[in-house]
Design a protein around this motif. Structure first.
Motif, PDB file in Angstrom:
ATOM      1  N   ALA A  35       0.870  -1.173   0.000  1.00  0.00           N
ATOM      2  CA  ALA A  35       0.000   0.000   0.000  1.00  0.00           C
ATOM      3  C   ALA A  35       0.900   1.214   0.000  1.00  0.00           C
ATOM      4  O   ALA A  35       1.968   1.219   0.596  1.00  0.00           O
ATOM      5  CB  ALA A  35      -0.893  -0.005   1.231  1.00  0.00           C
ATOM      6  N   GLU A  36       0.499   2.212  -0.637  1.00  0.00           N
ATOM      7  CA  GLU A  36       1.300   3.426  -0.699  1.00  0.00           C
ATOM      8  C   GLU A  36       1.086   4.237   0.561  1.00  0.00           C
ATOM      9  O   GLU A  36      -0.027   4.344   1.071  1.00  0.00           O
ATOM     10  CB  GLU A  36       0.910   4.253  -1.926  1.00  0.00           C
ATOM     11  CG  GLU A  36       1.846   5.417  -2.092  1.00  0.00           C
ATOM     12  CD  GLU A  36       1.835   5.945  -3.497  1.00  0.00           C
ATOM     13  OE1 GLU A  36       2.030   7.146  -3.632  1.00  0.00           O
ATOM     14  OE2 GLU A  36       1.636   5.142  -4.429  1.00  0.00           O
ATOM     15  N   MET A  37       2.182   4.772   1.065  1.00  0.00           N
ATOM     16  CA  MET A  37       2.111   5.584   2.264  1.00  0.00           C
ATOM     17  C   MET A  37       1.411   6.894   1.929  1.00  0.00           C
ATOM     18  O   MET A  37       1.663   7.480   0.877  1.00  0.00           O
ATOM     19  CB  MET A  37       3.513   5.896   2.793  1.00  0.00           C
ATOM     20  CG  MET A  37       4.198   4.731   3.399  1.00  0.00           C
ATOM     21  SD  MET A  37       3.348   4.354   4.916  1.00  0.00           S
ATOM     22  CE  MET A  37       4.367   3.075   5.524  1.00  0.00           C
ATOM     23  N   PRO A  38       0.610   7.381   2.840  1.00  0.00           N
ATOM     24  CA  PRO A  38      -0.039   8.668   2.589  1.00  0.00           C
ATOM     25  C   PRO A  38       1.011   9.782   2.514  1.00  0.00           C
ATOM     26  O   PRO A  38       2.050   9.731   3.158  1.00  0.00           O
ATOM     27  CB  PRO A  38      -0.941   8.866   3.811  1.00  0.00           C
ATOM     28  CG  PRO A  38      -1.044   7.525   4.454  1.00  0.00           C
ATOM     29  CD  PRO A  38       0.156   6.752   4.051  1.00  0.00           C
ATOM     30  N   ALA A  39       0.718  10.789   1.747  1.00  0.00           N
ATOM     31  CA  ALA A  39       1.652  11.908   1.556  1.00  0.00           C
ATOM     32  C   ALA A  39       1.919  12.622   2.875  1.00  0.00           C
ATOM     33  O   ALA A  39       3.042  13.069   3.126  1.00  0.00           O
ATOM     34  CB  ALA A  39       1.103  12.882   0.520  1.00  0.00           C
ATOM     35  N   ALA A  40       0.928  12.732   3.722  1.00  0.00           N
ATOM     36  CA  ALA A  40       1.103  13.407   5.009  1.00  0.00           C
ATOM     37  C   ALA A  40       2.127  12.666   5.869  1.00  0.00           C
ATOM     38  O   ALA A  40       2.957  13.277   6.552  1.00  0.00           O
ATOM     39  CB  ALA A  40      -0.230  13.512   5.741  1.00  0.00           C
ATOM     40  N   PHE A  41       2.068  11.333   5.840  1.00  0.00           N
ATOM     41  CA  PHE A  41       3.017  10.546   6.611  1.00  0.00           C
ATOM     42  C   PHE A  41       4.432  10.719   6.069  1.00  0.00           C
ATOM     43  O   PHE A  41       5.381  10.854   6.828  1.00  0.00           O
ATOM     44  CB  PHE A  41       2.617   9.068   6.595  1.00  0.00           C
ATOM     45  CG  PHE A  41       3.500   8.212   7.446  1.00  0.00           C
ATOM     46  CD1 PHE A  41       3.375   8.214   8.818  1.00  0.00           C
ATOM     47  CD2 PHE A  41       4.476   7.411   6.855  1.00  0.00           C
ATOM     48  CE1 PHE A  41       4.193   7.438   9.605  1.00  0.00           C
ATOM     49  CE2 PHE A  41       5.304   6.634   7.633  1.00  0.00           C
ATOM     50  CZ  PHE A  41       5.160   6.641   9.016  1.00  0.00           C
ATOM     51  N   ALA A  45       7.584  12.284   8.062  1.00  0.00           N
ATOM     52  CA  ALA A  45       8.848  11.552   8.183  1.00  0.00           C
ATOM     53  C   ALA A  45      10.013  12.396   7.665  1.00  0.00           C
ATOM     54  O   ALA A  45      11.087  12.437   8.279  1.00  0.00           O
ATOM     55  CB  ALA A  45       8.765  10.232   7.433  1.00  0.00           C
ATOM     56  N   GLU A  46       9.819  13.083   6.550  1.00  0.00           N
ATOM     57  CA  GLU A  46      10.882  13.935   5.999  1.00  0.00           C
ATOM     58  C   GLU A  46      11.189  15.100   6.927  1.00  0.00           C
ATOM     59  O   GLU A  46      12.350  15.434   7.153  1.00  0.00           O
ATOM     60  CB  GLU A  46      10.481  14.438   4.614  1.00  0.00           C
ATOM     61  CG  GLU A  46      10.541  13.370   3.533  1.00  0.00           C
ATOM     62  CD  GLU A  46      10.058  13.880   2.174  1.00  0.00           C
ATOM     63  OE1 GLU A  46       9.957  15.114   1.992  1.00  0.00           O
ATOM     64  OE2 GLU A  46       9.796  13.033   1.307  1.00  0.00           O
ATOM     65  N   LYS A  47      10.144  15.727   7.478  1.00  0.00           N
ATOM     66  CA  LYS A  47      10.359  16.841   8.411  1.00  0.00           C
ATOM     67  C   LYS A  47      11.067  16.354   9.674  1.00  0.00           C
ATOM     68  O   LYS A  47      11.950  17.036  10.198  1.00  0.00           O
ATOM     69  CB  LYS A  47       9.031  17.491   8.772  1.00  0.00           C
ATOM     70  CG  LYS A  47       8.457  18.331   7.662  1.00  0.00           C
ATOM     71  CD  LYS A  47       7.120  18.935   8.061  1.00  0.00           C
ATOM     72  CE  LYS A  47       6.509  19.714   6.904  1.00  0.00           C
ATOM     73  NZ  LYS A  47       5.184  20.251   7.241  1.00  0.00           N
ATOM     74  N   SER A  48      10.687  15.187  10.147  1.00  0.00           N
ATOM     75  CA  SER A  48      11.338  14.620  11.330  1.00  0.00           C
ATOM     76  C   SER A  48      12.809  14.349  11.056  1.00  0.00           C
ATOM     77  O   SER A  48      13.667  14.640  11.885  1.00  0.00           O
ATOM     78  CB  SER A  48      10.646  13.334  11.756  1.00  0.00           C
ATOM     79  OG  SER A  48       9.337  13.582  12.163  1.00  0.00           O
ATOM     80  N   LEU A  49      13.101  13.801   9.898  1.00  0.00           N
ATOM     81  CA  LEU A  49      14.479  13.512   9.527  1.00  0.00           C
ATOM     82  C   LEU A  49      15.286  14.799   9.402  1.00  0.00           C
ATOM     83  O   LEU A  49      16.404  14.898   9.911  1.00  0.00           O
ATOM     84  CB  LEU A  49      14.523  12.727   8.208  1.00  0.00           C
ATOM     85  CG  LEU A  49      15.903  12.325   7.716  1.00  0.00           C
ATOM     86  CD1 LEU A  49      16.567  11.392   8.721  1.00  0.00           C
ATOM     87  CD2 LEU A  49      15.803  11.652   6.361  1.00  0.00           C
ATOM     88  N   THR A  50      14.709  15.799   8.750  1.00  0.00           N
ATOM     89  CA  THR A  50      15.396  17.090   8.607  1.00  0.00           C
ATOM     90  C   THR A  50      15.637  17.718   9.975  1.00  0.00           C
ATOM     91  O   THR A  50      16.729  18.222  10.255  1.00  0.00           O
ATOM     92  CB  THR A  50      14.569  18.039   7.718  1.00  0.00           C
ATOM     93  OG1 THR A  50      14.355  17.411   6.458  1.00  0.00           O
ATOM     94  CG2 THR A  50      15.279  19.351   7.513  1.00  0.00           C
ATOM     95  N   GLY A  51      14.614  17.686  10.825  1.00  0.00           N
ATOM     96  CA  GLY A  51      14.766  18.236  12.176  1.00  0.00           C
ATOM     97  C   GLY A  51      15.825  17.498  12.973  1.00  0.00           C
ATOM     98  O   GLY A  51      16.602  18.116  13.711  1.00  0.00           O
TER      99      GLY A  51
END
Length: 166
Positions: A35-41, A45-51
């Motif tokens: 299943a494709e991950m929702p864009a919000a998730f 995840a990207e914001k968390s990684l950047t932070g």
């Protein structure tokens, strides 16, 4: 040649052993639905990684600055302790030289009054010398402590200026 009854059980036993070896791993071989991950998730995840990367970079920079301040403090403390030791040894040498000079004069005294006068003069000179030596060591110690704590003080001030209150 055809298979004989003796070779057939050996092949069957080998097949059973191979199947038994694979059996424990069958529990881990299940199909995961794709299943494709929702864009919000993904965005989260990207914001968390950047932070996390930014926080790590800040923490690394702060650790490097703290290490540098600590190293500067230790080096200043080491050199100051060496200089304080030299000053203490110089003061001890001056005091022992003065004491030997006093004993030499005392041995040459002809009367008790002259010996008493030499003793009083020596006591006065040594009191003045010790007062000057203590003042010199005190001034040096204050300067030494100020210099030794300067890198840490600057680092703490920088950390408080950079801190933000939420």
């Amino acid at each position: 040649m055809t298979d004989t009854p003796a070779t057939k059980p050996a092949k069957t036993a080998a097949a059973k052993a191979a199947k038994a070896f694979e059996a424990p791993f069958e529990a881990f071989s299940f199909n995961i639905p794709s299943a494709e991950m929702p864009a919000a998730f993904r965005d989260f995840a990207e914001k968390s990684l950047t932070g996390s990367k930014e926080a790590y970079a800040k923490m690394k920079a702060a650790a490097e600055e703290a290490t540098e301040a600590f190293e500067d403090t230790i080096e200043t403390a080491r050199s100051g302790a060496v200089e304080l030791g030299h000053k203490s040894l110089d003061a001890a040498k001056q005091n022992s030289d003065a004491t030997f000079a006093f004993y030499k004069e005392l041995i040459g005294a002809k009367t008790f009054a002259e010996a008493l006068e030499l003793q009083m003069a020596f006591a006065r000179k040594q009191t003045e010398a010790l007062t000057a030596q203590v003042k010199d060591l005190q001034d040096f110690s204050q300067k030494f402590v100020t210099e030794a704590t300067r890198p840490v003080k600057a680092s703490v001030e920088k950390a408080f200026k950079g801190a933000t209150l939420n």
